[in-house]
Design a protein around this motif. Structure first.
Motif, PDB file in Angstrom:
ATOM      1  N   GLU A   1       3.768   5.520 -33.606  1.00  0.00           N
ATOM      2  CA  GLU A   1       3.912   4.744 -32.040  1.00  0.00           C
ATOM      3  C   GLU A   1       2.856   3.796 -31.644  1.00  0.00           C
ATOM      4  O   GLU A   1       3.614   3.202 -31.062  1.00  0.00           O
ATOM      5  CB  GLU A   1       3.051   6.259 -31.718  1.00  0.00           C
ATOM      6  N   TRP A   2       2.297   2.840 -33.011  1.00  0.00           N
ATOM      7  CA  TRP A   2       1.315   1.492 -32.988  1.00  0.00           C
ATOM      8  C   TRP A   2       2.764   0.653 -33.431  1.00  0.00           C
ATOM      9  O   TRP A   2       2.891   1.167 -34.025  1.00  0.00           O
ATOM     10  CB  TRP A   2       0.178   1.757 -33.397  1.00  0.00           C
ATOM     11  N   VAL A   3       2.524  -0.159 -32.218  1.00  0.00           N
ATOM     12  CA  VAL A   3       3.420  -1.621 -33.333  1.00  0.00           C
ATOM     13  C   VAL A   3       2.749  -3.064 -32.396  1.00  0.00           C
ATOM     14  O   VAL A   3       1.611  -2.488 -31.345  1.00  0.00           O
ATOM     15  CB  VAL A   3       4.538  -1.650 -31.888  1.00  0.00           C
ATOM     16  N   SER A   4       2.797  -3.828 -32.992  1.00  0.00           N
ATOM     17  CA  SER A   4       2.208  -5.666 -33.043  1.00  0.00           C
ATOM     18  C   SER A   4       0.007  -5.008 -32.776  1.00  0.00           C
ATOM     19  O   SER A   4      -0.445  -5.566 -31.546  1.00  0.00           O
ATOM     20  CB  SER A   4       2.381  -6.006 -31.230  1.00  0.00           C
ATOM     21  N   TYR A   5      -0.136  -4.505 -33.840  1.00  0.00           N
ATOM     22  CA  TYR A   5      -1.446  -4.739 -33.210  1.00  0.00           C
ATOM     23  C   TYR A   5      -2.167  -5.390 -34.804  1.00  0.00           C
ATOM     24  O   TYR A   5      -1.712  -5.250 -35.684  1.00  0.00           O
ATOM     25  CB  TYR A   5      -2.187  -2.753 -33.677  1.00  0.00           C
ATOM     26  N   ALA A   6      -3.184  -5.381 -34.508  1.00  0.00           N
ATOM     27  CA  ALA A   6      -4.357  -6.446 -35.338  1.00  0.00           C
ATOM     28  C   ALA A   6      -5.151  -5.184 -35.944  1.00  0.00           C
ATOM     29  O   ALA A   6      -6.622  -4.984 -35.927  1.00  0.00           O
ATOM     30  CB  ALA A   6      -5.284  -6.966 -34.668  1.00  0.00           C
ATOM     31  N   ALA A   7      -4.544  -4.634 -37.168  1.00  0.00           N
ATOM     32  CA  ALA A   7      -5.236  -4.577 -38.142  1.00  0.00           C
ATOM     33  C   ALA A   7      -6.866  -4.873 -38.594  1.00  0.00           C
ATOM     34  O   ALA A   7      -7.483  -4.231 -39.389  1.00  0.00           O
ATOM     35  CB  ALA A   7      -4.029  -3.714 -39.122  1.00  0.00           C
ATOM     36  N   CYS A   8      -6.701  -5.646 -38.611  1.00  0.00           N
ATOM     37  CA  CYS A   8      -7.936  -6.779 -39.013  1.00  0.00           C
ATOM     38  C   CYS A   8      -8.842  -6.286 -38.209  1.00  0.00           C
ATOM     39  O   CYS A   8     -10.365  -6.596 -38.362  1.00  0.00           O
ATOM     40  CB  CYS A   8      -7.817  -7.974 -39.752  1.00  0.00           C
ATOM     41  N   GLY A   9      -8.893  -5.987 -37.221  1.00  0.00           N
ATOM     42  CA  GLY A   9      -9.582  -5.990 -36.107  1.00  0.00           C
ATOM     43  C   GLY A   9     -10.382  -4.471 -36.266  1.00  0.00           C
ATOM     44  O   GLY A   9     -11.358  -3.635 -35.694  1.00  0.00           O
TER      45      GLY A   9
ATOM     46  N   GLU B   1      -6.572   0.307 -28.073  1.00  0.00           N
ATOM     47  CA  GLU B   1      -5.615  -0.491 -27.655  1.00  0.00           C
ATOM     48  C   GLU B   1      -6.064  -2.024 -27.226  1.00  0.00           C
ATOM     49  O   GLU B   1      -5.024  -2.249 -27.168  1.00  0.00           O
ATOM     50  CB  GLU B   1      -5.509   0.316 -25.480  1.00  0.00           C
ATOM     51  N   ASP B   2      -6.658  -2.444 -27.070  1.00  0.00           N
ATOM     52  CA  ASP B   2      -7.379  -3.760 -26.982  1.00  0.00           C
ATOM     53  C   ASP B   2      -7.067  -4.542 -28.418  1.00  0.00           C
ATOM     54  O   ASP B   2      -6.090  -5.886 -28.494  1.00  0.00           O
ATOM     55  CB  ASP B   2      -8.880  -4.064 -27.339  1.00  0.00           C
ATOM     56  N   LEU B   3      -6.532  -3.360 -29.288  1.00  0.00           N
ATOM     57  CA  LEU B   3      -6.451  -4.682 -30.748  1.00  0.00           C
ATOM     58  C   LEU B   3      -4.255  -4.739 -30.683  1.00  0.00           C
ATOM     59  O   LEU B   3      -3.832  -5.519 -31.083  1.00  0.00           O
ATOM     60  CB  LEU B   3      -6.513  -3.508 -32.049  1.00  0.00           C
ATOM     61  N   VAL B   4      -4.092  -3.982 -29.749  1.00  0.00           N
ATOM     62  CA  VAL B   4      -2.469  -4.727 -29.652  1.00  0.00           C
ATOM     63  C   VAL B   4      -2.117  -5.701 -28.624  1.00  0.00           C
ATOM     64  O   VAL B   4      -2.829  -6.047 -27.423  1.00  0.00           O
ATOM     65  CB  VAL B   4      -1.893  -3.129 -28.490  1.00  0.00           C
ATOM     66  N   ALA B   5      -1.216  -6.504 -29.670  1.00  0.00           N
ATOM     67  CA  ALA B   5      -0.654  -7.605 -29.338  1.00  0.00           C
ATOM     68  C   ALA B   5      -0.373  -7.431 -27.617  1.00  0.00           C
ATOM     69  O   ALA B   5       0.268  -8.400 -26.881  1.00  0.00           O
ATOM     70  CB  ALA B   5      -0.864  -8.429 -30.055  1.00  0.00           C
ATOM     71  N   VAL B   6       1.494  -7.059 -28.326  1.00  0.00           N
ATOM     72  CA  VAL B   6       2.387  -6.993 -27.128  1.00  0.00           C
ATOM     73  C   VAL B   6       2.651  -5.245 -27.143  1.00  0.00           C
ATOM     74  O   VAL B   6       2.856  -4.306 -28.182  1.00  0.00           O
ATOM     75  CB  VAL B   6       3.633  -7.459 -27.713  1.00  0.00           C
TER      76      VAL B   6
ATOM     77  N   GLY C   1      -8.607   5.566 -35.533  1.00  0.00           N
ATOM     78  CA  GLY C   1      -9.416   6.401 -34.248  1.00  0.00           C
ATOM     79  C   GLY C   1     -10.291   6.597 -34.206  1.00  0.00           C
ATOM     80  O   GLY C   1     -10.846   7.756 -34.021  1.00  0.00           O
ATOM     81  N   ALA C   2      -9.379   7.606 -35.461  1.00  0.00           N
ATOM     82  CA  ALA C   2     -10.580   9.151 -36.581  1.00  0.00           C
ATOM     83  C   ALA C   2     -11.414   9.072 -36.780  1.00  0.00           C
ATOM     84  O   ALA C   2     -13.013   9.837 -37.168  1.00  0.00           O
ATOM     85  CB  ALA C   2      -9.217   9.296 -37.492  1.00  0.00           C
ATOM     86  N   ILE C   3     -11.942   7.886 -37.484  1.00  0.00           N
ATOM     87  CA  ILE C   3     -13.236   7.363 -38.071  1.00  0.00           C
ATOM     88  C   ILE C   3     -14.029   7.591 -36.919  1.00  0.00           C
ATOM     89  O   ILE C   3     -15.409   7.677 -36.508  1.00  0.00           O
ATOM     90  CB  ILE C   3     -13.192   6.222 -38.972  1.00  0.00           C
TER      91      ILE C   3
END
Length: 450
Positions: free
Chosen positions: A37-45, A58-63, A139-141
């Motif tokens: 369900e997640w797209v275009s997200y900053a995994a590094c964050g 959700e702040d890690l989602v760019a678009v 999110g789980a962590i």
């Protein structure tokens, strides 16, 4: 009738390609299938979300998915998994929303990413044992830490993820033990970096267990102990970060060729052995700018850049995906550590070079200007040609200076050319001779036999 560009995977490479293709050719039908369900997200964050420095996941989602659909006119279908590719027929088989269907394509991008490696440890299925490679895991962590307030944390792996998660869990109040089976953390960065980082980690209260192979975890339902070499220690939470593996099964089943690295083989335009099938991101190889050989570098910029280039190519204006130097930077509490190019001398020899290296420490600012720090710079060059091969940087500030070295590698510069570079100087930012130039000057002298 317009062409259809199908993208498998909705993160960095996939969404960059979809966006660029649609922007360059609005008549192109662009369809993206993402199984999550997640797209275009900053995994590094994600470690910084767990730490608490990023407030909402959700702040890690760019678009957002809605923005892709409504503003960019991309047919993005989350919750849809591509389970088969038929290059001969030009179709993909998709499962989603309770049905299975065939989607034709004229151009296809495989951007299936990578998966966190799960070693054959006992107890990986216990509550409180995590990997961290996607948003749901992050999110789980965070939920687990918030609910359980763990006293002791075990972090397995001393790479980027391990270092960042050690900092994050320490900030959340846990007594952190970091286990690394190799002699040093950040092994690809070399000993000069590792030794500085290790000293700093210990000073921050992280217990390092180097040359220590973890065997698994134990507990009644939830993790209680971590086992290693016949011993065990308490652990109320465990994070396993020992690397990632490219997701290539879909491609391999379709007859798409894999390279020597185990990732999908591509040419300079990101094409596979099928001319209208491309691959990019963490599932694909890229050309190493130093060795000229295929490499597997699962990094965000590599994925974004390759995806964007493929999108432009599909839209009708061919663009090479570019090479990679493997440039990376990691934060370890108050330290930064960065690397680029080939810094391991054994790897350099295997690539046909005669490596020569130096390590120096120099101030990041003029000696009289307050707030500076020592920066340790290591540069590696070819003894025969003088060509720069790679470098590392570690210190409390100024580690983004590695970008100067990365730029020199992309340009194929020699050490002599680098040390003549006209870098900026002002006391608050650098001494007259920047630490990178100092290192290049010392290395040039070593190459000249001084």
């Amino acid at each position: 009738m317009s062409d259809t560009f199908v993208v498998v995977g909705g993160d960095a490479a996939g969404m960059s390609a979809a966006s660029k293709a649609k922007r360059e050719n609005p008549e192109l039908d662009v369809v993206v299938f993402e199984k999550g369900e997640w797209v275009s997200y900053a995994a590094c964050g994600m470690p910084y979300y767990v730490k608490g420095e990023v407030e909402d996941l959700e702040d890690l989602v760019a678009v957002t998915p809605e923005e892709f659909r409504e503003e960019r006119d991309i047919d993005l279908r989350t919750g849809h998994e591509v389970v088969g590719v038929d290059p001969g027929a030009g179709t993909v088989t998709v499962e989603g929303e309770g049905e299975t269907f065939e989607q034709p394509y004229d151009h296809l991008l495989v951007a299936t990413g990578a998966t966190a490696v799960e070693p054959p440890f006992d107890g990986l299925d216990l509550d409180g044992v995590f990997t961290i490679h996607d948003m749901d895991e992050a999110g789980a962590i965070e939920d687990y830490v918030t609910e359980r307030s763990p006293d002791t944390a075990a972090v397995v792996g001393g790479g980027y993820v391990g270092i960042e998660m050690a900092e994050a869990l320490s900030a959340r109040g846990a007594d952190v033990h970091l286990y690394e089976m190799l002699p040093h953390v950040l092994q690809p960065f070399g000993d000069a970096v590792a030794e500085v980082v290790e000293e700093h980690l210990r000073a921050q209260g992280v217990h390092l267990h180097l040359d220590t192979a973890v065997s698994g975890f134990d507990g009644e339902g939830s993790v209680e102990r971590v086992g290693f070499e016949g011993e065990s220690r308490p652990a109320d939470i465990a994070v396993v970060g020992v690397g990632v593996a490219p997701n290539t099964q879909l491609a391999a089943d379709a007859g798409i060729e894999l390279g020597e690295t185990g990732a999908i083989a591509t040419d300079e335009y990101g094409r596979t052995n099928y001319g209208n099938v491309y691959a990019a991101g963490d599932c694909a190889e890229a050309r190493n700018v130093v060795t000229g050989e295929p490499d597997h570098v699962p990094l965000a910029l590599t994925a974004n850049r390759a995806g964007r280039a493929i999108g432009q190519t599909v839209a009708g204006d061919p663009e090479p995906v570019g090479g990679t130097a493997g440039t990376a930077i990691v934060k370890a509490f108050d330290l930064g550590a960065a690397r680029t190019g080939v810094v391991d001398e054994q790897r350099a020899r295997e690539a046909g070079f005669d490596p020569v290296s130096v390590s120096i420490s120099a101030p990041t600012r003029a000696h009289y200007y307050p707030g500076g720090a020592e920066l340790t710079v290591t540069l590696v060059a070819d003894g025969e040609s003088g060509r720069l091969l790679g470098g590392t940087v570690v210190g409390r500030e100024g580690t983004k200076r590695v970008d100067t070295v990365a730029t020199a590698l992309a340009a194929g510069m020699t050490v002599s050319e680098l040390q003549k570079a006209d870098l900026a100087y002002a006391p608050p930012f650098s001494p007259v001779r920047d630490p990178i130039l100092t290192a290049a000057n010392v290395l040039e002298g070593k190459l000249d036999g001084e």
